[in-house]
Write a protein that holds these residues in place. Structure first.
Motif: not given
Length: 275
Positions: A272-275, A240-244, A214-218
């Motif tokens: 990278a999104s926090a786990p 801030g939206q999270a996507v795979h 997962a990643v998050t848009l900065q």
């Protein structure tokens, strides 16, 4: 018999005398023609010198008095042209003489030249031009010779036999509007760069992601249909939206979505999104 012999000798002497007289007349005529041509040539040179001096007087008429020195006329290599070279005093009563050159063009048997091209060394620039032209024109048969008129170029040779099939067919094929065989066929070559469509589809170069992450848009980012900056924009994802991530492509492109791939996003827009 003796009287007959005397008559024959008298007749032979008369014939010989007539022949010699005829030779003398022919030689006299030839000499007269030669002298006539020489006199005509001298007349042209004398007329050229007089015409050049007259033109100088007309152009430098503001001067009270003109004096000439070392003036001489020369026949040029080009027909009907004469060069007159010498020096002229351009100051009233002064000792200064400057060089000049006149190129005269004669046509027919007129008493005046058709054209006079004249230069006088009244400045540094003109002095240089006069010097250069005097070096090439102030001598018999000087100046450039008349250039012969050139005709049409020869036709192209026929295409030889035994060429490879592709080359031979391309050269022997008739061109537009019934171009004859044996002549090269003109082809238009485009200078445009190759279209991007000629390359394989960008999606074929995508590499599936080994593990879903997962990643998050900065920052807000464009979600595109293809992994390149010219791809069609499918939608704009907010900050801030999270996507795979489902796959990657050269250049840092990520194929992303929520539950399934929706489009391509550049990796510089995400973190990278926090786990």
């Amino acid at each position: 018999m003796r009287r007959l012999t005397m008559r024959l000798m008298s007749l032979l002497c008369a014939v010989i005398a007539i022949g010699l007289a005829g030779c003398d007349d022919h030689a006299t005529t030839a000499d007269a023609a030669t002298h006539g041509r020489a006199a005509q040539a001298q007349d042209v040179l004398a007329l050229s010198q007089a015409a050049a001096e007259q033109r100088l007087r007309a152009e430098l008429g503001a001067q009270a008095r003109l004096e000439f020195r070392g003036v001489q006329a020369y026949r040029q290599a080009a027909p009907q042209k004469v060069a007159v070279c010498g020096q002229v005093s351009t100051s009233s009563g002064g000792p200064a003489f400057v060089p000049f050159i006149s190129i005269l063009t004669w046509t027919g048997s007129g008493a005046a030249p058709e054209r006079i091209d004249q230069r006088v060394a009244l400045s540094n620039v003109e002095a240089t031009r006069v010097y250069v032209e005097q070096q090439s024109h102030c001598l018999d048969q000087g100046g450039p010779a008349a250039m012969p008129r050139r005709g049409a170029p020869p036709p192209l040779p026929r295409i030889p036999n035994g060429l490879p099939n592709g080359v031979s067919a391309g050269l022997r094929r008739g061109g537009p509007a019934g171009q004859p065989e044996g002549q090269p066929v003109a082809q238009t070559v485009s200078m445009r760069p190759a279209a991007a469509a000629s390359a394989p589809p960008a999606d074929d170069r995508a590499t599936p992601s080994g593990s879903e992450r997962a990643v998050t848009l900065q920052q807000p980012g464009n979600l595109r249909a293809h992994p390149n900056g010219g791809g069609e924009i499918v939608t704009v994802l907010p900050r801030g939206q999270a996507v795979h991530v489902f796959a990657t492509a050269p250049g840092g492109w990520l194929q992303v979505g929520e539950t399934e791939p929706r489009g391509w996003l550049h990796s510089s827009l995400v973190t990278a999104s926090a786990p």
